[in-house]
Write an enzyme that holds these catalytic residues in place. Structure first.
Site, mmCIF file in Angstrom:
data_model
loop_
_atom_site.group_PDB
_atom_site.id
_atom_site.type_symbol
_atom_site.label_atom_id
_atom_site.label_comp_id
_atom_site.label_asym_id
_atom_site.label_seq_id
_atom_site.Cartn_x
_atom_site.Cartn_y
_atom_site.Cartn_z
ATOM 1 N N ILE A 144 0.838 -1.206 0.000
ATOM 2 C CA ILE A 144 0.000 0.000 0.000
ATOM 3 C C ILE A 144 0.870 1.253 0.000
ATOM 4 O O ILE A 144 0.390 2.353 0.197
ATOM 5 C CB ILE A 144 -0.977 0.009 1.190
ATOM 6 N N GLY A 145 2.165 1.059 -0.189
ATOM 7 C CA GLY A 145 3.053 2.218 -0.271
ATOM 8 C C GLY A 145 4.451 2.032 0.290
ATOM 9 O O GLY A 145 5.389 2.679 -0.165
ATOM 10 N N ILE A 193 17.197 -2.947 9.859
ATOM 11 C CA ILE A 193 16.603 -2.208 8.741
ATOM 12 C C ILE A 193 16.935 -2.942 7.442
ATOM 13 O O ILE A 193 18.097 -3.245 7.162
ATOM 14 C CB ILE A 193 17.165 -0.775 8.686
ATOM 15 N N THR A 244 13.529 3.036 1.696
ATOM 16 C CA THR A 244 12.077 2.852 1.868
ATOM 17 C C THR A 244 11.690 3.019 3.334
ATOM 18 O O THR A 244 10.615 3.523 3.642
ATOM 19 C CB THR A 244 11.610 1.476 1.348
ATOM 20 N N GLN A 300 9.021 5.679 4.867
ATOM 21 C CA GLN A 300 7.907 5.278 5.715
ATOM 22 C C GLN A 300 7.880 6.123 6.998
ATOM 23 O O GLN A 300 6.820 6.533 7.454
ATOM 24 C CB GLN A 300 8.024 3.801 6.054
ATOM 25 N N LYS A 348 11.542 -5.580 12.979
ATOM 26 C CA LYS A 348 10.222 -5.347 13.568
ATOM 27 C C LYS A 348 9.491 -4.283 12.755
ATOM 28 O O LYS A 348 10.038 -3.683 11.838
ATOM 29 C CB LYS A 348 10.379 -4.905 15.030
ATOM 30 N N GLY A 353 5.785 0.820 10.297
ATOM 31 C CA GLY A 353 4.705 1.665 9.757
ATOM 32 C C GLY A 353 3.964 2.452 10.820
ATOM 33 O O GLY A 353 3.659 3.626 10.627
ATOM 34 N N GLU A 354 3.664 1.822 11.931
ATOM 35 C CA GLU A 354 2.819 2.487 12.933
ATOM 36 C C GLU A 354 3.631 3.402 13.856
ATOM 37 O O GLU A 354 3.215 4.518 14.139
ATOM 38 C CB GLU A 354 2.056 1.466 13.777
#
Lengths: 745, 332
Positions: free
Chosen positions: A473-474, A636, A641, A645, A708, A711-712
């Protein structure tokens, strides 16, 4: 420490060229000879019943193929037959499309018009006459607060994390040396991805459905449609290779998807349905309106002694959406006495859903604001206050962390930001006549890993195809997976193709909960490892093979060649192996899933954000002028990317802090700011230089790749950091987001 | 969106006749506002007369004024040498509006004729006296954070309108005493800018005093001395690409650190650009100082009236005036 601002040899996005040249095909862009267009008719009232629906004018309009409503729907096999007399849907019922005459929220689809062209469908939709019997609706959260209650699903489930929670003495807050109580109000927010939700539905046969759809999980969409339409799972094909942002809006299958599938069934043609921006607020969920009451107690020397945190979230009358609002408070700091309560308030709105950092972004706005308020009260530096209360092991589960470098994140972030230049008193820093404020906040997000499969295929020419029904989604899923495969197989990334977004591929979870790298990355890792072992065995079987007696640990591979570590010149290329064995390809499918480690360790991603704001003392405009963020998310995979993010999360957090809010006029139970002129998200001019750092140490307990979720945590805490900076600049504490000019006047 | 007829005349006369003779016809140029209104069913024109083929793009210096053709694009005007040299305030205001992409589509005439962004106007489910006279004003007792504080119509709910005019450009045009040149069946007429847009009064459906069929062909801005001490300040909910909560167009002419003449107009506070003639007069002869500006700001607020969610404008507006005046004279 690694600075993601420094040029790193990161693989470019494998689909970057396709995207920037417009050659990537998104859901609404697939071409069909016979394509028909659908436009929804939506309810103008928030609660009541449809007493009449006149579609004669619409049906007579040029190009119209069908007008479908509850009066003539071809029916959804998975819905129960309508009871007589009809009843409102009980709590726990996903919205049933064109099912009966009840209206549950303003903007609910009540009919769909299908026509030859979009323009014809749009015009005909305006000709559908719907009459309603209006009932009194309740949409005003604050006016109905007293009706909030424990969710029914929580009442039924005694082990639910949303049960009332007390650690230590629940009354400790009363006797705290220093005590603060505050209420924080979080408005409804909408995901607003730039690509609106869109679907093309194609019935290939009476029992065979293909959709081209914007969603975040092809497998879950496939499963949902199969059960909704009572089809064999394998007869539903979901294609979603490119998604123009989603942030959670694509996790569920929404009513408009069902409407398009029904429409295609009715007109026996492929049907396209694209949600207009004005429908995005009532069609694909929202971050729920949430009120939080926090009481926080500390000793005068700056140790937390008690926290009570009550979160009340908004949901619809037909479904319960719960989120992690109060959960972070149990794990974030070492505090002996913690109580949390979670309540839901059912209102006449559409069901909320997960939005980036669901619950945690909301809860951490309150907790990290409260920490800042307490630090101010105690006259302790807010960062120092957090360090003093650092949780060295998980205070909720009383387990060691699998890995936690939050203190290192604090150190890196503070150094890079220049936190030591911060003066303690609010309204004490200035630049060019503008008030300057420094604010910071911690971030955390629970670790999620789901069973996941990947197939790895070595082709005769030495190129590789890796497949999994995961999504992008990105964040650049294909790029990261390509890197993981390239590293394991010793093949240059350019020779690898990664397929995703196709429900016929091996099982993978949808893209949500920051779980893709950790779940699917692990599957790709083990599938490629297994493929490499298989190829080693084949190589060893070749006559005079230099790898004849090599163990897997003793070999490595580079540029498509497998060789003993001890003797790099004695290798065999993958293509030679396949050629010798006359194999067109060699493939393996592997599954990777979490094990018992989750019971032995507590697993989280951690991070922190440092924010500088400038506030004009006359006009009250707030501008974020600098952000430094540092995260500990294990290893990482791709700096470029990852950095994107993190930046995306910060941008979302700035929007959350300063502008995002869906405003409802409760007299009508209807949103008033339904376009981008009214619902503000940050533009370039709102975004300053953002510096991104990672600790970049593998977490050896979580999965084979040591990574881990990112995104959030990129967004969790950002709003609090901004609010804390605004307080530092102005002396004004804003506890209701967004922090707009009117709240600072 | 209703099906509509589309014509593209190449002569001014044909265009005007096409619209004047048909009650359901209207002009379209950049379409940056009209298309949205048509898609949402707020404008249901049955005939669009595309004027992009007319020769109305010219920006030229004439005797005593600068003339800007109605079809000149917002981006062209903002970058034009004659505009930057003679009326830089116009360029500042234009650049504060919309986005680069929109400015590349939007024309001068269209900017002047853009309709309010009041959300009650934009959603046909809500009552709106501007969209449907007599239906009531949704904003009056609704969400009115962005609404007017000046010139609001009488408290008759069937006539009230508290919407604001959304243009930035018009605020500067108002401050600079521009004239709108319009051509109709009866011929050409010149409308002073202050008399071009209307207050809602008893006809909130009418934004301007333009007659049916009249087409804006140009705006004319009289030569002035305001090239140095000017500022367009726009306060909005984000740094760019948002309509004004409050905006201030100001231009000063100074002599020996005293104000020789002043221009001041506000945006985002009324149904039309809000020119402050009294305040301008009061500034003449005053020393350049924060105290002078404070007094002016106080005077500007006479008659202001707030609603439930826009009381902040009563503080923000005078502060914005002070800030704009300070910026105009680089007073920190």
């Amino acid at each position: 420490m690694s600075n993601a601002n420094l040029p790193e040899p990161s693989l470019d996005r494998v689909d970057g060229r396709l995207k920037v040249t417009g050659t990537a095909t998104y859901s609404a862009e697939y071409q069909f000879k016979n394509l028909a267009h659908a436009v929804l008719v939506t309810s103008k009232i928030a609660k009541g019943r449809i007493t009449g629906l006149d579609s004669k004018l619409a049906e007579a309009a040029p190009g119209v193929l069908a007008v479908i409503s509850h009066l003539n729907s071809p029916g959804v096999p998975g819905y129960p037959s309508v009871k007589q007399p009809a009843e409102r849907a009980p709590i726990g019922t996903a919205f049933r499309v064109f099912y009966d005459d009840f209206v549950y929220f303003s903007g609910q689809p009540v009919a769909v018009v299908v026509a030859q062209t979009l323009e014809q469908a749009r015009h005909a939709a305006s000709l559908v006459q719907v009459n309603y019997q209006t009932e009194k609706h309740e949409t005003d959260f604050e006016a109905n607060l007293a009706k909030a209650a424990v969710a029914q699903s929580v009442q039924r489930n005694k082990t639910s994390p949303f049960q009332d929670y007390d650690r230590g003495n629940p009354d400790a807050i009363k006797t705290a040396e220093v005590k603060l109580e505050s209420t924080y109000v979080f408005p409804t927010q909408h995901h607003q991805p730039l690509e609106p939700h869109a679907i093309i539905a194609v019935w290939e046969a009476d029992d065979k459905l293909t959709i081209y759809d914007k969603n975040q999980g092809v497998k879950s969409a496939q499963g949902n449609l199969a059960s909704t339409f009572k089809l064999p799972r394998e007869n539903v094909q979901v294609n979603s290779p490119f998604i123009g942002g989603a942030f959670g809006s694509g996790i569920r299958v929404w009513p408009h998807t069902i409407a398009a599938v029904l429409a295609a069934k009715k007109v026996k043609r492929p049907v396209k349905l694209v949600l207009g921006r004005e429908l995005m607020q009532t069609s694909v969920g929202s971050r729920p309106f949430t009120v939080q009451k926090l009481a926080i107690g500390a000793s005068k020397d700056g140790l937390l002694t008690a926290i009570t945190h009550e979160g009340i979230g908004q949901t619809s009358t037909y479904e319960e959406h719960l989120e992690r609002t109060i959960l972070a408070t149990r794990a974030m700091y070492a505090c002996p006495n913690v109580s949390t309560r979670y309540r839901l308030l059912n209102l006449d709105v559409n069901t909320p859903t997960w939005m980036r950092g669901p619950g945690d972004a909301t809860g951490m706005f309150a907790l990290e604001s409260a920490l800042d308020e307490m630090a101010h009260e105690l006259k302790i530096d807010p960062l120092e206050f957090r360090i003093r209360n650092h949780a060295d092991r998980d205070p909720e589960r009383n387990l060691p962390w699998s890995a936690k470098s939050l203190k290192e994140c604090y150190r890196i972030g503070a150094d890079q930001f220049g936190w030591n230049k911060r003066t303690l008193e609010p309204r004490s820093m200035e630049r060019n006549g503008l008030l300057v404020g420094y604010g910071m906040a911690s971030s955390l997000y629970g670790f999620h890993r789901h069973p996941s499969k990947a197939k790895a295929i070595m082709l005769a020419d030495g190129s590789v195809v890796v497949q999994s029904a995961t999504m992008d989604i990105g964040p650049g899923t294909g790029t990261a997976m390509t890197q993981i495969a390239a590293k394991m197989l010793g093949v240059t990334p350019q020779k690898i193709r990664f397929d995703l977004g196709d429900s016929s591929l091996p099982d993978a979870p949808g893209q949500n909960g920051s779980a893709t790298i950790t779940s699917v990355g692990s599957a790709v890792h083990v599938a490629c490892e297994s493929l490499k072992k298989k190829l080693l065995a084949l190589a060893a079987a070749m006559p005079g093979s230099p790898l004849a007696n090599s163990r897997f640990e003793d070999i490595t591979a580079k540029t498509g060649r497998i060789f003993p570590i001890a003797n790099p010149s004695a290798g065999i290329s993958y293509s030679e192996i396949l050629k010798y064995h006359r194999l067109p390809q060699v493939e393996v499918t592997e599954e990777s899933k979490p094990g018992p480690e989750r019971d032995q360790y507590s697993m989280y991603s951690f991070g922190c954000h440092f924010v500088e704001v400038q506030v004009n003392p006359l006009t009250f405009e707030v501008r974020v002028t600098r952000v430094v963020t540092c995260a500990d998310v294990g290893k990482i995979i791709n700096y470029k990317t990852a950095r994107s993010q993190s930046i995306g999360g910060i941008v979302g957090g700035i929007g959350m802090a300063l502008m995002e809010e869906s405003v409802m006029d409760h007299r009508f139970g209807r949103y008033v700011n339904t376009d981008f002129a009214g619902y503000h998200i940050p533009v370039h001019a709102d975004i300053p230089q953002i510096e991104v750092y990672y600790v970049d140490q593998p977490d050896v307990y979580v999965n084979p790749i040591g990574s881990k979720g990112l995104g959030e945590i990129a967004i969790v805490g950002v709003a609090a950091a901004v609010a804390n900076a605004v307080f530092h600049a102005t002396g004004k504490r804003v506890r209701q987001l967004p922090i707009t000019v009117d709240k600072l006047v | 969106m209703k099906p509509f007829q589309y014509v593209r005349p190449t002569r001014l006369k044909d265009a005007i006749e096409a619209v004047a003779s048909d009650p359901n016809a209207r002009y379209i140029a950049g379409g940056t506002n009209l298309i949205d209104l048509m898609k949402r069913g707020i404008d249901s024109s049955e005939k669009l007369v595309d004027i992009n083929g007319l020769p109305l793009k010219k920006i030229e210096k004439r005797n005593g004024f600068l003339r800007i053709g109605a079809l000149a694009l917002n981006s062209q005007v903002a970058q034009h040498k004659l505009v930057l040299e003679n009326h830089p305030l116009l360029a500042q205001a234009l650049n504060a509006g919309a986005s680069g992409q929109l400015r590349n589509m939007a024309t001068v005439g269209g900017n002047i004729l853009q309709r309010t962004r009041c959300p009650y106007f934009y959603d046909p489910v809500f009552p709106c006296n501007k969209r449907k006279p007599g239906a009531g004003c949704g904003a009056l007792e609704g969400i009115n954070r962005t609404h007017a504080i000046f010139g609001v119509s009488k408290n008759d709910p069937t006539q009230s309108c508290i919407a604001v005019h959304p243009s930035d450009f018009c605020v500067a045009l108002s401050a600079l005493d521009a004239t709108v040149v319009a051509v109709g069946i009866q011929g050409e007429r010149r409308i002073p800018f202050s008399n071009f847009h209307r207050l809602p009064e008893n006809r909130p459906d009418l934004d301007t005093n333009l007659e049916k069929g009249e087409l804006i062909v140009a705006v004319e801005i009289p030569d002035a001395v305001f090239t140095k001490h000017i500022h367009y300040l726009k306060i909005r909910d984000r740094a760019s690409y948002a309509f004004a909560l409050v905006s201030v167009a100001t231009a000063l002419d100074l002599e020996n650190n005293r104000i020789k003449s002043a221009r001041l107009a506000l945006g985002g506070v009324a149904h039309k650009p809000w020119r402050l003639l009294e305040v301008e007069k009061s500034l003449v002869g005053q020393p350049v100082s924060e105290a002078t500006f404070r007094k002016a700001a106080e005077l500007a607020m006479q008659g202001a009236k707030a609603f439930e969610h826009n009381t902040y404008k009563l503080t923000l507006t005078p502060n914005a005036i002070i800030q704009a005046l300070k910026n105009a004279v680089a007073l920190v």
